[in-house]
Design a protein around this motif. Structure first.
Motif, mmCIF file in Angstrom:
data_model
loop_
_atom_site.group_PDB
_atom_site.id
_atom_site.type_symbol
_atom_site.label_atom_id
_atom_site.label_comp_id
_atom_site.label_asym_id
_atom_site.label_seq_id
_atom_site.Cartn_x
_atom_site.Cartn_y
_atom_site.Cartn_z
ATOM 1 N N LYS A 277 4.286 -10.072 -21.815
ATOM 2 C CA LYS A 277 2.865 -9.979 -21.469
ATOM 3 C C LYS A 277 2.236 -11.311 -21.064
ATOM 4 O O LYS A 277 1.275 -11.339 -20.298
ATOM 5 C CB LYS A 277 2.079 -9.396 -22.653
ATOM 6 C CG LYS A 277 2.482 -7.982 -23.026
ATOM 7 C CD LYS A 277 1.729 -7.539 -24.276
ATOM 8 C CE LYS A 277 2.143 -6.147 -24.729
ATOM 9 N NZ LYS A 277 1.453 -5.755 -25.989
ATOM 10 N N VAL A 278 2.769 -12.406 -21.608
ATOM 11 C CA VAL A 278 2.104 -13.704 -21.440
ATOM 12 C C VAL A 278 3.016 -14.702 -20.741
ATOM 13 O O VAL A 278 4.183 -14.875 -21.108
ATOM 14 C CB VAL A 278 1.661 -14.271 -22.810
ATOM 15 C CG1 VAL A 278 0.936 -15.604 -22.627
ATOM 16 C CG2 VAL A 278 0.762 -13.277 -23.531
ATOM 17 N N PHE A 279 2.487 -15.359 -19.730
ATOM 18 C CA PHE A 279 3.173 -16.362 -18.920
ATOM 19 C C PHE A 279 3.402 -17.637 -19.737
ATOM 20 O O PHE A 279 2.597 -17.985 -20.602
ATOM 21 C CB PHE A 279 2.294 -16.633 -17.691
ATOM 22 C CG PHE A 279 2.726 -17.752 -16.806
ATOM 23 C CD1 PHE A 279 4.047 -17.841 -16.359
ATOM 24 C CD2 PHE A 279 1.817 -18.713 -16.386
ATOM 25 C CE1 PHE A 279 4.438 -18.877 -15.524
ATOM 26 C CE2 PHE A 279 2.197 -19.745 -15.539
ATOM 27 C CZ PHE A 279 3.520 -19.826 -15.116
ATOM 28 N N THR A 280 4.488 -18.377 -19.457
ATOM 29 C CA THR A 280 4.733 -19.634 -20.169
ATOM 30 C C THR A 280 3.594 -20.618 -19.942
ATOM 31 O O THR A 280 3.250 -21.404 -20.816
ATOM 32 C CB THR A 280 6.044 -20.300 -19.716
ATOM 33 O OG1 THR A 280 5.967 -20.614 -18.321
ATOM 34 C CG2 THR A 280 7.244 -19.409 -19.992
ATOM 35 N N GLY A 281 3.025 -20.577 -18.735
ATOM 36 C CA GLY A 281 1.959 -21.514 -18.390
ATOM 37 C C GLY A 281 2.414 -22.610 -17.456
ATOM 38 O O GLY A 281 1.593 -23.320 -16.881
ATOM 39 N N LEU A 282 3.733 -22.765 -17.286
ATOM 40 C CA LEU A 282 4.274 -23.801 -16.404
ATOM 41 C C LEU A 282 4.905 -23.166 -15.168
ATOM 42 O O LEU A 282 5.590 -22.145 -15.280
ATOM 43 C CB LEU A 282 5.306 -24.646 -17.147
ATOM 44 C CG LEU A 282 4.715 -25.520 -18.255
ATOM 45 C CD1 LEU A 282 5.816 -26.135 -19.099
ATOM 46 C CD2 LEU A 282 3.836 -26.624 -17.666
ATOM 47 N N PRO A 283 4.689 -23.743 -13.989
ATOM 48 C CA PRO A 283 5.187 -23.140 -12.749
ATOM 49 C C PRO A 283 6.714 -23.050 -12.707
ATOM 50 O O PRO A 283 7.405 -24.017 -13.042
ATOM 51 C CB PRO A 283 4.655 -24.084 -11.660
ATOM 52 C CG PRO A 283 4.406 -25.383 -12.369
ATOM 53 C CD PRO A 283 3.980 -25.014 -13.746
ATOM 54 N N PHE A 284 7.194 -21.872 -12.318
ATOM 55 C CA PHE A 284 8.626 -21.629 -12.120
ATOM 56 C C PHE A 284 9.458 -21.794 -13.393
ATOM 57 O O PHE A 284 10.649 -22.066 -13.340
ATOM 58 C CB PHE A 284 9.184 -22.542 -11.009
ATOM 59 C CG PHE A 284 8.403 -22.492 -9.743
ATOM 60 C CD1 PHE A 284 8.412 -21.349 -8.942
ATOM 61 C CD2 PHE A 284 7.631 -23.580 -9.350
ATOM 62 C CE1 PHE A 284 7.674 -21.298 -7.768
ATOM 63 C CE2 PHE A 284 6.891 -23.542 -8.181
ATOM 64 C CZ PHE A 284 6.910 -22.397 -7.388
ATOM 65 N N ILE A 285 8.807 -21.646 -14.545
ATOM 66 C CA ILE A 285 9.529 -21.642 -15.827
ATOM 67 C C ILE A 285 9.209 -20.336 -16.530
ATOM 68 O O ILE A 285 8.067 -20.089 -16.912
ATOM 69 C CB ILE A 285 9.113 -22.834 -16.717
ATOM 70 C CG1 ILE A 285 9.483 -24.156 -16.044
ATOM 71 C CG2 ILE A 285 9.790 -22.722 -18.085
ATOM 72 C CD1 ILE A 285 9.097 -25.392 -16.855
ATOM 73 N N SER A 286 10.220 -19.488 -16.678
ATOM 74 C CA SER A 286 10.009 -18.181 -17.291
ATOM 75 C C SER A 286 10.521 -18.113 -18.723
ATOM 76 O O SER A 286 10.273 -17.133 -19.428
ATOM 77 C CB SER A 286 10.678 -17.091 -16.447
ATOM 78 O OG SER A 286 12.068 -17.369 -16.320
ATOM 79 N N GLY A 287 11.239 -19.143 -19.164
ATOM 80 C CA GLY A 287 11.788 -19.132 -20.514
ATOM 81 C C GLY A 287 13.146 -18.468 -20.565
ATOM 82 O O GLY A 287 13.763 -18.177 -19.546
ATOM 83 N N ILE A 288 13.614 -18.217 -21.769
ATOM 84 C CA ILE A 288 14.938 -17.632 -21.962
ATOM 85 C C ILE A 288 14.954 -16.192 -21.470
ATOM 86 O O ILE A 288 13.981 -15.444 -21.654
ATOM 87 C CB ILE A 288 15.354 -17.688 -23.458
ATOM 88 C CG1 ILE A 288 16.842 -17.441 -23.620
ATOM 89 C CG2 ILE A 288 14.520 -16.752 -24.297
ATOM 90 C CD1 ILE A 288 17.706 -18.569 -23.130
ATOM 91 N N ARG A 289 16.027 -15.833 -20.803
ATOM 92 C CA ARG A 289 16.138 -14.448 -20.314
ATOM 93 C C ARG A 289 16.598 -13.536 -21.455
ATOM 94 O O ARG A 289 17.477 -13.882 -22.218
ATOM 95 C CB ARG A 289 17.135 -14.385 -19.160
ATOM 96 C CG ARG A 289 16.644 -15.094 -17.902
ATOM 97 C CD ARG A 289 17.584 -14.863 -16.755
ATOM 98 N NE ARG A 289 17.091 -15.488 -15.528
ATOM 99 C CZ ARG A 289 17.719 -15.421 -14.361
ATOM 100 N NH1 ARG A 289 18.854 -14.731 -14.252
ATOM 101 N NH2 ARG A 289 17.206 -16.013 -13.295
ATOM 102 N N VAL A 290 15.973 -12.379 -21.513
ATOM 103 C CA VAL A 290 16.309 -11.406 -22.551
ATOM 104 C C VAL A 290 16.805 -10.143 -21.877
ATOM 105 O O VAL A 290 16.128 -9.605 -20.978
ATOM 106 C CB VAL A 290 15.089 -11.090 -23.437
ATOM 107 C CG1 VAL A 290 15.464 -10.063 -24.492
ATOM 108 C CG2 VAL A 290 14.546 -12.361 -24.074
ATOM 109 N N ASN A 291 17.968 -9.670 -22.276
ATOM 110 C CA ASN A 291 18.501 -8.434 -21.701
ATOM 111 C C ASN A 291 17.673 -7.244 -22.161
ATOM 112 O O ASN A 291 17.338 -7.100 -23.337
ATOM 113 C CB ASN A 291 19.964 -8.223 -22.137
ATOM 114 C CG ASN A 291 20.875 -9.296 -21.552
ATOM 115 O OD1 ASN A 291 20.631 -9.786 -20.455
ATOM 116 N ND2 ASN A 291 21.922 -9.650 -22.293
ATOM 117 N N SER A 292 17.298 -6.392 -21.204
ATOM 118 C CA SER A 292 16.472 -5.220 -21.534
ATOM 119 C C SER A 292 17.300 -4.196 -22.275
ATOM 120 O O SER A 292 18.481 -4.028 -22.024
ATOM 121 C CB SER A 292 15.934 -4.617 -20.248
ATOM 122 O OG SER A 292 15.155 -5.578 -19.557
#
Length: 292
Positions: A277-292
């Motif tokens: 729901k919430v963006f990291t806040g930094l451009p082009f950084i999505s954080g760790i990928r989580v498998n659905s």
């Protein structure tokens, strides 16, 4: 114990910061004692440098007499940062080409001092000398020194590029907003905030999703990113603007991924849903990928 530590070390840091800041009293004496010639040369001529050295010596001796051991280490760091802030104010208010460097000195010294003071307020159990972040890393120190060298060299060789006032103001706004966001994040997180990424969940550790955390997943990193880049825009340092932006972006990309591994381990599906729901806040950084 934590409460008494907050009161004692927090109070010592405030008193010491103000003691260092009081260096601004010397040039202010110009108004009341203009007949004293050396005051006009404050910060530049021999007499001014002697005045600074004498002031530092007296204050340091005063701190040595009052505080011992670890308390002295807190006091001398806070005093140094207050002194740097005071010198920055002098440059900021003076009619000189170094005005924007004065802004920078104020921004840098206040950032480091407030990191310690806010930590003392929100999480005194984690409070240490490292909370000043003065010894953050070798890379951080080299980056700071590089910005000072670039500013000085360009000021001497091509001073006109240091007087782009609108760009300096943009940098100042970024610095103020970035540091305000970081401190808001620290205060919102409270005892959950720590300068070191935690690998083990404490009993008091809760998932914070309100306040600035409702806007960004990592508001303290967002604030630091724009604060650090803003300092170089404020100084009109073209090389360091690029260098700081790239280095900060790479650092926070790795730091966020490392931290989110722990957060998913701590909070499981709750953090995964928050992450969606919430963006990291930094451009082009999505954080760790989580498998659905």
């Amino acid at each position: 114990m934590a409460g008494s530590k907050l009161v004692l070390e927090g109070r010592i840091s405030i008193i010491s910061f103000i003691s260092g800041l009081a260096v601004i009293i010397i040039p202010l004496l110009v108004k009341f004692g203009s007949h004293i010639d050396w005051i006009f040369d404050y910060l530049t001529d021999v007499n001014g440098k002697i005045a600074i050295a004498a002031y530092i010596t007296v204050i340091n001796g005063f701190l040595l007499i009052i505080y011992k051991g670890p308390l002295y280490k807190v006091a001398v760091r806070a005093c140094f940062l207050g002194f740097a802030f005071g010198c920055g104010l002098i440059l900021s208010l003076a009619d000189t080409a170094w005005t924007h460097f004065g802004w920078y000195m104020c921004s840098l010294s206040f950032f480091h001092y407030s990191e310690y003071l806010v930590t003392a307020i929100i999480n005194p159990r984690s409070l240490s000398l490292d909370s000043f972040l003065l010894n953050h890393s070798i890379e951080y120190t080299l980056a700071a020194i590089s910005s000072w060298i670039e500013f000085t060299v360009e000021m001497l060789l091509i001073p006109e590029i240091k007087q782009v006032n609108w760009l300096c103001l943009v940098g100042l706004v970024m610095v103020l907003c970035g540091d305000s966001l970081r401190k808001a994040a620290m205060l919102t997180a409270g005892s959950n905030f720590n300068h070191i990424v935690q690998n083990e969940k404490a009993q008091s550790h809760v998932l914070v999703t309100t306040g600035v955390y409702a806007l960004f997943r990592h508001p303290s990193y967002v604030g630091w990113f724009y604060w650090s880049t803003g300092t170089q825009i404020m100084l009109c340092n073209p090389i360091c603007i690029l260098g700081y932006t790239i280095a900060s972006w790479r650092f926070f990309r790795e730091r966020i991924e490392e931290e989110e591994i722990s957060l998913i381990h701590f909070f499981g599906e709750d953090y995964v849903e928050y992450k969606k729901k919430v963006f990291t806040g930094l451009p082009f950084i999505s954080g760790i990928r989580v498998n659905s």
